[in-house]
Design a protein around this motif. Structure first.
Motif, PDB file in Angstrom:
ATOM      1  N   GLN A  22      69.124 -32.871  68.913  1.00 23.40           N
ATOM      2  CA  GLN A  22      69.365 -34.112  69.646  1.00 23.40           C
ATOM      3  C   GLN A  22      69.181 -33.920  71.148  1.00 23.40           C
ATOM      4  OE1 GLN A  22      69.707 -37.163  68.193  1.00 23.40           O
ATOM      5  NE2 GLN A  22      69.413 -37.885  70.290  1.00 23.40           N
ATOM      6  N   LYS A  23      69.525 -32.739  71.655  1.00 25.25           N
ATOM      7  CA  LYS A  23      69.331 -32.487  73.091  1.00 25.25           C
ATOM      8  C   LYS A  23      67.852 -32.519  73.458  1.00 25.25           C
ATOM      9  CE  LYS A  23      73.584 -30.183  74.247  1.00 25.25           C
ATOM     10  NZ  LYS A  23      74.224 -29.107  74.970  1.00 25.25           N
ATOM     11  N   LEU A  24      66.993 -32.053  72.557  1.00 25.61           N
ATOM     12  CA  LEU A  24      65.556 -32.124  72.811  1.00 25.61           C
ATOM     13  C   LEU A  24      65.071 -33.568  72.749  1.00 25.61           C
ATOM     14  CD1 LEU A  24      64.344 -29.023  70.778  1.00 25.61           C
ATOM     15  CD2 LEU A  24      64.461 -29.244  73.261  1.00 25.61           C
ATOM     16  N   VAL A  25      65.533 -34.304  71.745  1.00 25.39           N
ATOM     17  CA  VAL A  25      65.155 -35.711  71.620  1.00 25.39           C
ATOM     18  C   VAL A  25      65.594 -36.477  72.865  1.00 25.39           C
ATOM     19  CG1 VAL A  25      65.596 -37.825  70.296  1.00 25.39           C
ATOM     20  CG2 VAL A  25      65.176 -35.670  69.097  1.00 25.39           C
ATOM     21  N   ASP A  26      66.805 -36.207  73.342  1.00 26.18           N
ATOM     22  CA  ASP A  26      67.323 -36.869  74.538  1.00 26.18           C
ATOM     23  C   ASP A  26      66.475 -36.569  75.774  1.00 26.18           C
ATOM     24  OD1 ASP A  26      69.355 -37.875  72.943  1.00 26.18           O
ATOM     25  OD2 ASP A  26      70.883 -36.483  73.690  1.00 26.18           O
ATOM     26  N   ARG A  27      65.767 -35.445  75.777  1.00 23.42           N
ATOM     27  CA  ARG A  27      64.887 -35.075  76.895  1.00 23.42           C
ATOM     28  C   ARG A  27      63.492 -35.669  76.748  1.00 23.42           C
ATOM     29  NH1 ARG A  27      67.272 -30.714  79.864  1.00 23.42           N
ATOM     30  NH2 ARG A  27      65.453 -30.773  81.190  1.00 23.42           N
ATOM     31  N   GLY A  28      63.266 -36.435  75.686  1.00 23.20           N
ATOM     32  CA  GLY A  28      61.959 -37.050  75.480  1.00 23.20           C
ATOM     33  C   GLY A  28      60.995 -36.204  74.671  1.00 23.20           C
ATOM     34  N   ILE A  29      61.498 -35.151  74.028  1.00 22.03           N
ATOM     35  CA  ILE A  29      60.642 -34.297  73.204  1.00 22.03           C
ATOM     36  C   ILE A  29      60.353 -35.018  71.891  1.00 22.03           C
ATOM     37  CG2 ILE A  29      60.474 -32.069  71.998  1.00 22.03           C
ATOM     38  CD1 ILE A  29      60.326 -31.946  75.126  1.00 22.03           C
ATOM     39  N   ARG A  30      59.052 -35.096  71.548  1.00 21.87           N
ATOM     40  CA  ARG A  30      58.640 -35.826  70.340  1.00 21.87           C
ATOM     41  C   ARG A  30      57.960 -34.937  69.303  1.00 21.87           C
ATOM     42  NH1 ARG A  30      55.180 -40.463  72.263  1.00 21.87           N
ATOM     43  NH2 ARG A  30      55.115 -40.886  70.045  1.00 21.87           N
ATOM     44  N   ALA A  31      57.745 -33.645  69.633  1.00 22.22           N
ATOM     45  CA  ALA A  31      57.153 -32.696  68.680  1.00 22.22           C
ATOM     46  C   ALA A  31      57.548 -31.285  69.088  1.00 22.22           C
ATOM     47  CB  ALA A  31      55.636 -32.829  68.648  1.00 22.22           C
ATOM     48  N   LEU A  32      57.538 -30.383  68.110  1.00 17.67           N
ATOM     49  CA  LEU A  32      57.885 -28.984  68.363  1.00 17.67           C
ATOM     50  C   LEU A  32      56.771 -28.062  67.894  1.00 17.67           C
ATOM     51  CD1 LEU A  32      61.576 -28.877  67.050  1.00 17.67           C
ATOM     52  CD2 LEU A  32      60.816 -29.071  69.429  1.00 17.67           C
ATOM     53  N   VAL A  33      56.485 -27.069  68.714  1.00 24.71           N
ATOM     54  CA  VAL A  33      55.615 -25.963  68.334  1.00 24.71           C
ATOM     55  C   VAL A  33      56.547 -24.761  68.238  1.00 24.71           C
ATOM     56  CG1 VAL A  33      53.671 -24.512  69.004  1.00 24.71           C
ATOM     57  CG2 VAL A  33      53.633 -26.977  69.521  1.00 24.71           C
ATOM     58  N   LEU A  34      56.544 -24.111  67.071  1.00 22.07           N
ATOM     59  CA  LEU A  34      57.503 -23.046  66.801  1.00 22.07           C
ATOM     60  C   LEU A  34      56.813 -21.712  66.564  1.00 22.07           C
ATOM     61  CD1 LEU A  34      59.611 -25.075  64.228  1.00 22.07           C
ATOM     62  CD2 LEU A  34      60.193 -24.680  66.625  1.00 22.07           C
ATOM     63  N   ASP A  35      57.297 -20.693  67.237  1.00 21.33           N
ATOM     64  CA  ASP A  35      56.908 -19.324  66.939  1.00 21.33           C
ATOM     65  C   ASP A  35      57.486 -18.984  65.564  1.00 21.33           C
ATOM     66  OD1 ASP A  35      56.043 -16.586  67.486  1.00 21.33           O
ATOM     67  OD2 ASP A  35      58.176 -16.160  67.772  1.00 21.33           O
ATOM     68  N   VAL A  36      56.929 -17.998  64.896  1.00 20.83           N
ATOM     69  CA  VAL A  36      57.405 -17.656  63.553  1.00 20.83           C
ATOM     70  C   VAL A  36      58.152 -16.330  63.544  1.00 20.83           C
ATOM     71  CG1 VAL A  36      56.745 -17.241  61.151  1.00 20.83           C
ATOM     72  CG2 VAL A  36      55.555 -18.996  62.500  1.00 20.83           C
ATOM     73  N   ASP A  37      57.452 -15.231  63.862  1.00 24.26           N
ATOM     74  CA  ASP A  37      58.075 -13.906  63.777  1.00 24.26           C
ATOM     75  C   ASP A  37      59.240 -13.774  64.743  1.00 24.26           C
ATOM     76  OD1 ASP A  37      56.548 -12.625  61.741  1.00 24.26           O
ATOM     77  OD2 ASP A  37      54.874 -12.521  63.144  1.00 24.26           O
ATOM     78  N   ARG A  38      60.395 -13.494  64.170  1.00 22.47           N
ATOM     79  CA  ARG A  38      61.645 -13.270  64.895  1.00 22.47           C
ATOM     80  C   ARG A  38      62.237 -14.561  65.470  1.00 22.47           C
ATOM     81  NH1 ARG A  38      60.800  -9.004  68.934  1.00 22.47           N
ATOM     82  NH2 ARG A  38      63.023  -9.151  69.002  1.00 22.47           N
ATOM     83  N   THR A  39      61.537 -15.690  65.284  1.00 17.45           N
ATOM     84  CA  THR A  39      62.106 -16.997  65.625  1.00 17.45           C
ATOM     85  C   THR A  39      62.539 -17.691  64.337  1.00 17.45           C
ATOM     86  OG1 THR A  39      60.741 -17.185  67.619  1.00 17.45           O
ATOM     87  CG2 THR A  39      61.664 -19.228  66.733  1.00 17.45           C
ATOM     88  N   LEU A  40      61.656 -17.723  63.343  1.00 18.11           N
ATOM     89  CA  LEU A  40      61.982 -18.274  62.017  1.00 18.11           C
ATOM     90  C   LEU A  40      62.197 -17.189  60.970  1.00 18.11           C
ATOM     91  CD1 LEU A  40      59.406 -21.189  61.717  1.00 18.11           C
ATOM     92  CD2 LEU A  40      61.881 -21.391  61.921  1.00 18.11           C
ATOM     93  N   LEU A  41      61.431 -16.117  61.079  1.00 18.38           N
ATOM     94  CA  LEU A  41      61.530 -15.008  60.129  1.00 18.38           C
ATOM     95  C   LEU A  41      62.093 -13.774  60.813  1.00 18.38           C
ATOM     96  CD1 LEU A  41      58.069 -15.075  58.278  1.00 18.38           C
ATOM     97  CD2 LEU A  41      60.280 -15.841  57.398  1.00 18.38           C
TER      98      LEU A  41
END
Length: 169
Positions: A22-41
């Motif tokens: 929600q904090k990202l949405v409140d800042r006007g963020i409408r999409a996310l690009v996510l790293d994978v290694d050590r961020t998700l896995l």
């Protein structure tokens, strides 16, 4: 200036699984690009911790996501992306901008409305800042979805960034 390029917009003291969307949405963020290694896995693991998977499912319901990894393994990164029904890019070459340019073109959003979330200053934050994205530095994830207690690589990068005045001590 290097100092600006290495300064994340948000230095989150925890892992991605605890990032408040929600904090990202409140800042006007409408999409996310996510790293994978050590961020998700976690390091040397092929499956996401339950906490990270729950967070990712929730995020996917709120906005478009794209997985962007320097890892060349289409099998490893693709397995995560396929499980979640997400587009992905391997061998991204971060901090080079070419792969991220294509992702932004596919998202069809201005860079200021996209956040790049990752665990590395010298790849994730650097490329995101070079492209004008909102950058979020998270702690690397452990097998339980919690932040790693001790991460030498991120700690070294943070010390180097403090030395050039990027990240507050």
């Amino acid at each position: 200036m290097l100092r600006d390029l290495l300064t994340p917009d948000w230095l989150l003291g925890t892992s991605l699984a605890h990032l408040p969307l929600q904090k990202l949405v409140d800042r006007g963020i409408r999409a996310l690009v996510l790293d994978v290694d050590r961020t998700l896995l976690p390091r040397r693991q092929a499956t996401m911790p339950v906490q990270a998977e729950v967070w990712l499912r929730h995020a996917r319901e709120r906005m478009p996501l794209h997985l962007l990894s320097n890892n060349p393994s289409r099998r490893r990164i693709g397995a995560v992306a396929d499980t979640m029904g997400l587009p992905y890019t391997t061998s991204a070459g971060k901090p080079r901008r070419a792969a991220l340019r294509k992702v932004l073109q596919d998202l069809a959003l201005p860079p200021a409305q996209v956040a790049l979330v990752g665990d590395r200053l010298f790849t994730d934050v650097l490329v995101g800042n070079r492209m004008g994205l909102f950058t979020v530095l998270v702690k690397p994830i452990d097998p339980d979805g919690e932040p790693c207690r001790q991460d030498r690589l991120q700690n070294l990068e943070l010390r180097m960034a403090r030395w050039v005045g990027s990240v507050p001590g």
